[in-house]
Design a protein around this motif. Structure first.
Motif, PDB file in Angstrom:
ATOM      1  N   ASN A 103       0.809  -1.219   0.000  1.00 14.72           N
ATOM      2  CA  ASN A 103       0.000   0.000   0.000  1.00 14.72           C
ATOM      3  C   ASN A 103       0.842   1.268   0.000  1.00 14.72           C
ATOM      4  O   ASN A 103       0.349   2.347   0.327  1.00 14.72           O
ATOM      5  CB  ASN A 103      -0.922   0.030   1.228  1.00 14.72           C
ATOM      6  N   ASP A 112       1.829   3.133  -2.260  1.00 16.53           N
ATOM      7  CA  ASP A 112       1.410   4.205  -3.159  1.00 16.53           C
ATOM      8  C   ASP A 112       0.012   4.732  -2.830  1.00 16.53           C
ATOM      9  O   ASP A 112      -0.516   5.592  -3.544  1.00 16.53           O
ATOM     10  CB  ASP A 112       1.454   3.737  -4.612  1.00 16.53           C
ATOM     11  N   HIS A 113      -0.592   4.248  -1.747  1.00 18.82           N
ATOM     12  CA  HIS A 113      -1.908   4.744  -1.329  1.00 18.82           C
ATOM     13  C   HIS A 113      -1.753   6.149  -0.742  1.00 18.82           C
ATOM     14  O   HIS A 113      -0.716   6.475  -0.153  1.00 18.82           O
ATOM     15  CB  HIS A 113      -2.501   3.790  -0.289  1.00 18.82           C
ATOM     16  N   SER A 157      -2.778   7.433   1.918  1.00 20.60           N
ATOM     17  CA  SER A 157      -2.467   7.431   3.347  1.00 20.60           C
ATOM     18  C   SER A 157      -0.967   7.378   3.587  1.00 20.60           C
ATOM     19  O   SER A 157      -0.457   7.981   4.547  1.00 20.60           O
ATOM     20  CB  SER A 157      -3.149   6.249   4.043  1.00 20.60           C
ATOM     21  N   HIS A 158      -0.223   6.685   2.716  1.00 21.12           N
ATOM     22  CA  HIS A 158       1.218   6.608   2.860  1.00 21.12           C
ATOM     23  C   HIS A 158       1.912   7.799   2.211  1.00 21.12           C
ATOM     24  O   HIS A 158       2.892   8.325   2.749  1.00 21.12           O
ATOM     25  CB  HIS A 158       1.733   5.303   2.249  1.00 21.12           C
ATOM     26  N   TYR A 178     -10.935   1.506   2.269  1.00 20.89           N
ATOM     27  CA  TYR A 178      -9.481   1.357   2.210  1.00 20.89           C
ATOM     28  C   TYR A 178      -9.147   0.035   1.531  1.00 20.89           C
ATOM     29  O   TYR A 178      -9.450  -1.046   2.061  1.00 20.89           O
ATOM     30  CB  TYR A 178      -8.909   1.398   3.624  1.00 20.89           C
ATOM     31  N   THR A 186      -4.115  -3.749   0.285  1.00 18.80           N
ATOM     32  CA  THR A 186      -3.529  -4.621  -0.733  1.00 18.80           C
ATOM     33  C   THR A 186      -2.326  -5.380  -0.181  1.00 18.80           C
ATOM     34  O   THR A 186      -1.456  -4.789   0.468  1.00 18.80           O
ATOM     35  CB  THR A 186      -3.100  -3.800  -1.954  1.00 18.80           C
TER      36      THR A 186
END
Length: 259
Positions: A132, A134-135, A137-138, A245, A248
């Motif tokens: 995750n 590249d989400h 949130s990151h 959310y 992944t």
């Protein structure tokens, strides 16, 4: 880093689903020595010990806080816990199991080669890592870290200071395993959806994992300011009170030939 087992387990059901899928990929064999890398509070190590009672299972983790909770579980004769680093793994094993732990280590091609060397002929390597990075949130976490560059000493987990996430694609892991001589390779990506209560829910989710290396480096006051700045970025991106959310994960497994 200082881990909080209670915070990590706030989303126990969501975090355990990928682990159960990884366990399902592990073939039934006559294992003698099993290691659970980054065992945390010990649930997966305990399940492996119960599933393979003839094997000696080692739960290895660098966090004293996590291991203290792991040791408080029911006594299991073929299970023990030790504090140590994955990168310094010694010994030989019939099953090397790593659930949501290798993402904290760099250079996965070299890492897998080192783990493969610790695997006995006929053994199995089974891994699950979050994907995750590249989400939003990151990415917003990295932006917040850059705002607090002085307080963090320039640290960003996914940024110019430490490079991109070490997590690779399923295809890349399959190719690495093949190059090591693995057989019966499975590599896949799966989304485990989690519905969270808006930006505040995302903060609580990341406090159990992604926020840990940042807050561990900050004083209480700076940590509170960091959380406030991160929360505002999340609110601007996720103004709704409901966030889907897409949690992944990449799972892969391979067996070492007998000879």
């Amino acid at each position: 880093m200082t881990w909080n087992p209670e915070q990590y387990h706030r989303f126990r059901a969501a975090r355990s689903a990928p682990a159960q899928d990884l366990q399902a990929l592990v073939p039934v064999r006559d294992y003698h020595n099993i290691v659970d890398l980054g065992c945390g509070t010990g649930e997966q190590a305990r399940q492996l010990a119960e599933r393979f009672p003839a094997a000696q299972v080692l739960g290895l983790d660098s966090s004293a806080e996590m291991l203290a909770q792991a040791a408080g579980g029911p006594a299991t004769p073929n299970l023990r816990f030790e504090q140590g680093d994955i990168a310094g793994l010694t010994g030989e094993y019939d099953l090397i199991y790593a659930n949501a732990s290798l993402q904290w280590l760099p250079n996965h091609p070299a890492l897998l080669a080192r783990l493969w060397a610790r695997l006995r002929p006929g053994g199995v390597l089974a891994v699950q890592v979050p994907a995750n990075h590249d989400h939003p949130s990151h990415r917003l976490l990295t932006e917040t870290a850059q705002e607090f560059a002085a307080e963090l000493g320039g640290f960003t987990r996914f940024g110019t200071a430490h490079g991109a996430s070490p997590v690779l694609t399923p295809a890349a892991y399959a190719e690495l395993l093949d190059a090591l001589g693995a057989q019966d390779i499975t590599a896949l990506s799966k989304v485990y959806p989690v519905v969270l209560p808006g930006a505040l829910g995302l903060v609580e989710w990341t406090r159990g994992t992604a926020l840990v290396p940042y807050l561990s480096r900050l004083s209480q006051g700076d940590g509170e300011r960091f959380l406030a700045a991160y929360r505002e970025r999340l609110r601007a991106t996720f103004p709704s009170e409901r966030v889907y959310y897409a949690f992944t994960r990449v799972l892969f497994i391979g067996g070492k030939p007998e000879n």
